[in-house]
Scaffold this active site. Sequence first.
Site, short mmCIF file in Angstrom:
data_model
loop_
_atom_site.label_atom_id
_atom_site.label_comp_id
_atom_site.label_asym_id
_atom_site.label_seq_id
_atom_site.Cartn_x
_atom_site.Cartn_y
_atom_site.Cartn_z
N ASP A 170 -11.42 -6.29 6.58
CA ASP A 170 -10.16 -6.97 6.92
C ASP A 170 -9.89 -6.89 8.42
O ASP A 170 -9.43 -7.85 9.04
CB ASP A 170 -8.98 -6.34 6.16
N ASP B 121 0.85 -1.19 0.00
CA ASP B 121 0.00 0.00 0.00
C ASP B 121 0.88 1.24 0.00
O ASP B 121 1.76 1.39 0.86
CB ASP B 121 -0.91 0.01 1.23
N ASP C 279 -10.90 14.66 2.06
CA ASP C 279 -11.43 13.47 2.73
C ASP C 279 -11.60 12.29 1.79
O ASP C 279 -12.10 11.24 2.18
CB ASP C 279 -12.79 13.79 3.36
N ASN C 280 -11.21 12.46 0.54
CA ASN C 280 -11.41 11.42 -0.47
C ASN C 280 -10.15 10.59 -0.69
O ASN C 280 -9.02 11.08 -0.56
CB ASN C 280 -11.84 12.05 -1.80
#
Length: 358
Positions: free
Chosen positions: A313, A34, A146-147
């Site tokens: 997860d 990530d 916030d995206n």
Amino acid sequence: MLLVETCPWASVLTFPCLYFSPNTLFGMGNPLLDISAVVDKDFLDKYTLKPNDQILAEDKHKALFEELVKTFKVEYHAGGATQNSIKIAQWMIQEPHNVGTFFGCIGKDKFGEILKQKAEEAHIDAHYYEQNEEPTGTCAACITGDNRSLVANLAAANCYKKDKHLDLEENWKLVEKAKVYYIAGFFLTVSLESILKVAKHASENNKLFCLNLSAPFICQFFKDNLMQVLPYVDVLFGNETEAAAFAKEQDFQTEDLKEIAKKAQALPKVNKERKRIVVLTQGKDETVMALSKTFPVLKIDPKDIVDTNGAGDAFVGGFLSELVQDKSLDQCVKAAHYAANVIIRRAGCTFPEKPDFS
């Protein structure tokens, strides 16, 4: 054998005694590095990305990952659905380290080296199959306000080979050490034969094998693979949309989540020593577990929710952290709700140094 006294259906549930030590928990799946960074609108526009979206990388996105690293301040984390859950379970457990073993495929490259380092920092005993044909799988999180726009390039994650890795004596010994096994449904698209080998080992040795439905498309387009594995599944996870897709494909003729859980539990099972447990989440609404038991989730103010992408997860990771310690199913769900509640308050599948759970 340990009887789970706290469950109302304890008379039909028995769990083997689990020795809580390194390599007790085994996961196998699609490892991704990530890579997250705050970006600008020009970057999104250049790669035709929507501000809040999740997509698989196409050819036009290949250069995105290197440019993200070169242009912006990035954070790296060991990711991918199964690896996330193993990571969360280890965080919940804290000590000893390396309770969780993880197998998956990466490339022999810079991102692969970073992924190995990040897995080690998370105290996961990761043993990757490393190959030269494809680069290490990555997931870019492009943050604007916030995206979060997520772009995943599975690459090497799709290249896992049973004969090149799982079958090796030193690796299979790690599989044999485990008492609880977890694989996300996404891996059904990669190596069915690897999943079946692990699932059969668990069943033949009366160990616990756990599977996640993972996505509606798994239930729809990889149904044959899923149904080959399901007879070996002791604990089946899913959310409400995955459960609905599964029910439709299995012709359950119901949309009621409790009924779906019951019907999924009743499907054929190889190991008759214990009944299958089916755990279905539905966001902020109660979690359903066959037989007809429900658990309210922890309340959270909507304004405190930062990112829900890692919630599923984290839920599984919390559940597994208690399962490997012989805790009751009620306690497993309690830990699952706690872990998910922590993760949705933060960007990505990240967490504070230590959990506040008992």
